[in-house]
Design a protein around this motif. Sequence first.
Motif, mmCIF file in Angstrom:
data_model
loop_
_atom_site.group_PDB
_atom_site.id
_atom_site.type_symbol
_atom_site.label_atom_id
_atom_site.label_comp_id
_atom_site.label_asym_id
_atom_site.label_seq_id
_atom_site.Cartn_x
_atom_site.Cartn_y
_atom_site.Cartn_z
ATOM 1 N N THR A 115 1.074 21.577 3.643
ATOM 2 C CA THR A 115 2.089 21.519 1.925
ATOM 3 C C THR A 115 1.771 22.699 1.522
ATOM 4 O O THR A 115 2.766 22.778 0.096
ATOM 5 N N SER A 116 1.130 23.306 1.222
ATOM 6 C CA SER A 116 0.619 24.964 0.723
ATOM 7 C C SER A 116 0.158 26.296 1.864
ATOM 8 O O SER A 116 -0.889 25.376 2.808
ATOM 9 N N GLN A 125 3.334 25.987 -2.989
ATOM 10 C CA GLN A 125 3.189 25.207 -2.792
ATOM 11 C C GLN A 125 5.171 25.113 -1.494
ATOM 12 O O GLN A 125 5.123 25.830 -1.312
ATOM 13 N N LYS A 127 7.783 23.055 0.435
ATOM 14 C CA LYS A 127 8.732 22.095 -0.399
ATOM 15 C C LYS A 127 9.311 21.326 1.119
ATOM 16 O O LYS A 127 9.960 22.651 1.471
#
Length: 135
Positions: A115-116, A125, A127
């Motif tokens: 996620t990061s 981050q 996505k």
Amino acid sequence: MDCINLGNDYFLFKFYNSDDYDKVLKGGPWFVEKLFLAIKPWEPYFRAFGDNLTSVAVWVRFSELPIEFYYMEVLKEIGSAIGPVLQIDSYTATSSRGSYARLCIQIEFNKPLITSIRIDKMVQQVKYEGISTLC
């Protein structure tokens, strides 16, 4: 293109145009109605009844990635922290869009989503596009 039914819900598509092949292979994720359509390149000795799908190509976005990172080799290195980079969006590759970078990356089903990632002094981050439909 030609389509051959291999059984066990597998189909082989033969493309006569490499641009069409690239668009289908790297343009996904693809869905037929609400069902996910997994696409991967042909592998020698493939057997439809013995195959286990373990990965999928997805588009990821790095929102507000500083423009100094918009170089092909740098983007590939950043993306490789998630998985093999299959393609870099053409707008990203030419630095025509600075609001986010977009990369097509191969992810493994049996590993948790990243996620990061840390890039030098900052945390970026990650996505995933359309991932909620897959999971």
